[in-house]
Design a protein around this motif. Structure first.
Motif, PDB file in Angstrom:
ATOM      1  N   SER A 138       0.839  -1.195   0.000  1.00 45.21           N
ATOM      2  CA  SER A 138       0.000   0.000   0.000  1.00 45.21           C
ATOM      3  C   SER A 138       0.874   1.246   0.000  1.00 45.21           C
ATOM      4  CB  SER A 138      -0.923   0.003   1.221  1.00 45.21           C
ATOM      5  OG  SER A 138      -0.160   0.110   2.400  1.00 45.21           O
ATOM      6  N   GLY A 139       0.252   2.403  -0.183  1.00 46.78           N
ATOM      7  CA  GLY A 139       0.981   3.657  -0.161  1.00 46.78           C
ATOM      8  C   GLY A 139       1.024   4.362  -1.492  1.00 46.78           C
ATOM      9  N   SER A 140       0.184   3.943  -2.438  1.00 45.33           N
ATOM     10  CA  SER A 140       0.226   4.602  -3.746  1.00 45.33           C
ATOM     11  C   SER A 140      -0.232   6.054  -3.653  1.00 45.33           C
ATOM     12  CB  SER A 140      -0.610   3.840  -4.766  1.00 45.33           C
ATOM     13  OG  SER A 140      -1.970   3.852  -4.386  1.00 45.33           O
ATOM     14  N   GLY A 141      -1.145   6.354  -2.734  1.00 45.79           N
ATOM     15  CA  GLY A 141      -1.582   7.731  -2.551  1.00 45.79           C
ATOM     16  C   GLY A 141      -0.466   8.615  -2.025  1.00 45.79           C
ATOM     17  N   MET A 142       0.315   8.081  -1.085  1.00 46.90           N
ATOM     18  CA  MET A 142       1.445   8.849  -0.560  1.00 46.90           C
ATOM     19  C   MET A 142       2.498   9.060  -1.643  1.00 46.90           C
ATOM     20  SD  MET A 142       2.042   7.541   3.334  1.00 46.90           S
ATOM     21  CE  MET A 142       1.954   5.806   2.996  1.00 46.90           C
ATOM     22  N   ALA A 143       2.724   8.039  -2.460  1.00 48.44           N
ATOM     23  CA  ALA A 143       3.704   8.181  -3.536  1.00 48.44           C
ATOM     24  C   ALA A 143       3.248   9.232  -4.541  1.00 48.44           C
ATOM     25  CB  ALA A 143       3.920   6.841  -4.234  1.00 48.44           C
ATOM     26  N   LEU A 144       1.966   9.218  -4.894  1.00 51.30           N
ATOM     27  CA  LEU A 144       1.447  10.212  -5.828  1.00 51.30           C
ATOM     28  C   LEU A 144       1.530  11.620  -5.235  1.00 51.30           C
ATOM     29  CD1 LEU A 144       0.071  10.790  -8.522  1.00 51.30           C
ATOM     30  CD2 LEU A 144      -2.116  10.424  -7.379  1.00 51.30           C
ATOM     31  N   ALA A 145       1.214  11.743  -3.956  1.00 49.47           N
ATOM     32  CA  ALA A 145       1.322  13.059  -3.305  1.00 49.47           C
ATOM     33  C   ALA A 145       2.780  13.518  -3.282  1.00 49.47           C
ATOM     34  CB  ALA A 145       0.750  12.994  -1.903  1.00 49.47           C
ATOM     35  N   GLY A 146       3.714  12.605  -3.049  1.00 45.99           N
ATOM     36  CA  GLY A 146       5.127  12.958  -3.062  1.00 45.99           C
ATOM     37  C   GLY A 146       5.581  13.431  -4.425  1.00 45.99           C
ATOM     38  N   ILE A 147       5.083  12.783  -5.466  1.00 45.83           N
ATOM     39  CA  ILE A 147       5.433  13.190  -6.831  1.00 45.83           C
ATOM     40  C   ILE A 147       4.911  14.599  -7.118  1.00 45.83           C
ATOM     41  CG2 ILE A 147       4.973  12.732  -9.271  1.00 45.83           C
ATOM     42  CD1 ILE A 147       4.911   9.729  -8.517  1.00 45.83           C
ATOM     43  N   ILE A 148       3.643  14.823  -6.815  1.00 47.34           N
ATOM     44  CA  ILE A 148       3.026  16.119  -7.119  1.00 47.34           C
ATOM     45  C   ILE A 148       3.693  17.239  -6.322  1.00 47.34           C
ATOM     46  CG2 ILE A 148       0.890  17.451  -6.905  1.00 47.34           C
ATOM     47  CD1 ILE A 148      -0.605  14.798  -7.535  1.00 47.34           C
ATOM     48  N   VAL A 149       3.842  17.032  -5.013  1.00 48.74           N
ATOM     49  CA  VAL A 149       4.433  18.076  -4.174  1.00 48.74           C
ATOM     50  C   VAL A 149       5.888  18.306  -4.551  1.00 48.74           C
ATOM     51  CG1 VAL A 149       5.030  18.680  -1.792  1.00 48.74           C
ATOM     52  CG2 VAL A 149       2.812  17.687  -2.287  1.00 48.74           C
ATOM     53  N   GLY A 150       6.614  17.253  -4.881  1.00 47.18           N
ATOM     54  CA  GLY A 150       8.018  17.406  -5.275  1.00 47.18           C
ATOM     55  C   GLY A 150       8.181  18.229  -6.538  1.00 47.18           C
ATOM     56  N   TRP A 151       7.377  17.936  -7.562  1.00 48.91           N
ATOM     57  CA  TRP A 151       7.490  18.707  -8.808  1.00 48.91           C
ATOM     58  C   TRP A 151       6.988  20.135  -8.628  1.00 48.91           C
ATOM     59  CZ3 TRP A 151      11.101  17.099 -11.485  1.00 48.91           C
ATOM     60  CH2 TRP A 151      11.275  15.765 -11.836  1.00 48.91           C
ATOM     61  N   VAL A 152       5.956  20.319  -7.806  1.00 46.84           N
ATOM     62  CA  VAL A 152       5.478  21.683  -7.542  1.00 46.84           C
ATOM     63  C   VAL A 152       6.541  22.480  -6.797  1.00 46.84           C
ATOM     64  CG1 VAL A 152       3.781  23.016  -6.206  1.00 46.84           C
ATOM     65  CG2 VAL A 152       3.023  21.142  -7.664  1.00 46.84           C
ATOM     66  N   ALA A 153       7.203  21.862  -5.825  1.00 49.67           N
ATOM     67  CA  ALA A 153       8.280  22.553  -5.099  1.00 49.67           C
ATOM     68  C   ALA A 153       9.424  22.904  -6.042  1.00 49.67           C
ATOM     69  CB  ALA A 153       8.783  21.676  -3.954  1.00 49.67           C
ATOM     70  N   THR A 154       9.729  22.034  -6.979  1.00 46.90           N
ATOM     71  CA  THR A 154      10.785  22.324  -7.956  1.00 46.90           C
ATOM     72  C   THR A 154      10.392  23.508  -8.832  1.00 46.90           C
ATOM     73  OG1 THR A 154      11.424  20.002  -7.963  1.00 46.90           O
ATOM     74  CG2 THR A 154      12.172  21.336  -9.816  1.00 46.90           C
ATOM     75  N   MET A 155       9.152  23.543  -9.292  1.00 48.31           N
ATOM     76  CA  MET A 155       8.690  24.665 -10.113  1.00 48.31           C
ATOM     77  C   MET A 155       8.703  25.966  -9.314  1.00 48.31           C
ATOM     78  SD  MET A 155       8.369  23.713 -12.983  1.00 48.31           S
ATOM     79  CE  MET A 155       7.730  22.757 -14.262  1.00 48.31           C
ATOM     80  N   ILE A 156       8.272  25.922  -8.067  1.00 47.12           N
ATOM     81  CA  ILE A 156       8.297  27.131  -7.232  1.00 47.12           C
ATOM     82  C   ILE A 156       9.733  27.629  -7.082  1.00 47.12           C
ATOM     83  CG2 ILE A 156       7.942  27.987  -4.874  1.00 47.12           C
ATOM     84  CD1 ILE A 156       5.460  26.197  -4.717  1.00 47.12           C
TER      85      ILE A 156
END
Length: 165
Positions: free
Chosen positions: A123-141
């Motif tokens: 389990s943990g696919s939701g956490m992985a997806l959230a990590g991907i989204i937040v990581g790329w958003v932080a990179t763009m910021i």
């Protein structure tokens, strides 16, 4: 038991004998039958047992039985991805490029975690997806903040250009 006939009562005659007295019995409390109790002729159900878990190597969440509360363990990389990506957001807002690098690391960990979750069935696919989204958003910021800082420095009239010499 019979008694001899008694003379009719008179002014000085004998008093008739009383009826025989029954011994005192306390009243019985009424207890109704339990409507939920099984009838004596019905077969008793077997006691509850834990459902059997048959994992045939596919890691299916349906292989745990109906109503089972067993969950597969969470993928550690998914947790790490989300934590690192969340740490990258303040770093990206501070104006250093370090937050953007941490965001990339969090996003890559999220991608790796999703691949492992699909392969292992954890389990943990939701956490992985959230990590991907937040990581790329932080990179763009971080990239936008760095671009604004560079533009502000370059357009400042006080700054000396390296090409002014």
């Amino acid at each position: 038991m019979t008694y001899p006939p008694s003379p009719p009562p008179g002014p000085g005659g004998p008093v008739p004998s009383p009826e025989p007295i029954q011994p005192y019995q306390p009243p019985q409390n009424y207890v109704p039958d339990n409507p939920y109790a099984p009838a004596p002729y019905q077969q008793q159900p077997p006691p509850y047992t834990q459902p059997q878990v048959h994992d045939y190597g596919y890691g299916s969440p349906y292989s745990q039985g109906y109503g089972s509360t067993l969950k597969p363990p969470a993928e550690g990389l998914a947790i790490a991805s989300l934590v690192i990506s969340c740490i990258a957001v303040p770093g990206a807002l501070c104006g250093s490029g370090f937050g953007g690098l941490i965001g990339v690391v969090g996003a890559v960990l999220g991608h790796v975690a999703q691949r492992r979750i699909r392969r292992n069935g954890t389990s943990g696919s939701g956490m992985a997806l959230a990590g991907i989204i937040v990581g790329w958003v932080a990179t763009m910021i971080a990239m936008v903040v760095l671009a604004v800082i560079v533009f502000a420095i370059a357009s400042s009239p006080d700054s000396a250009s390296p090409f002014d010499y």
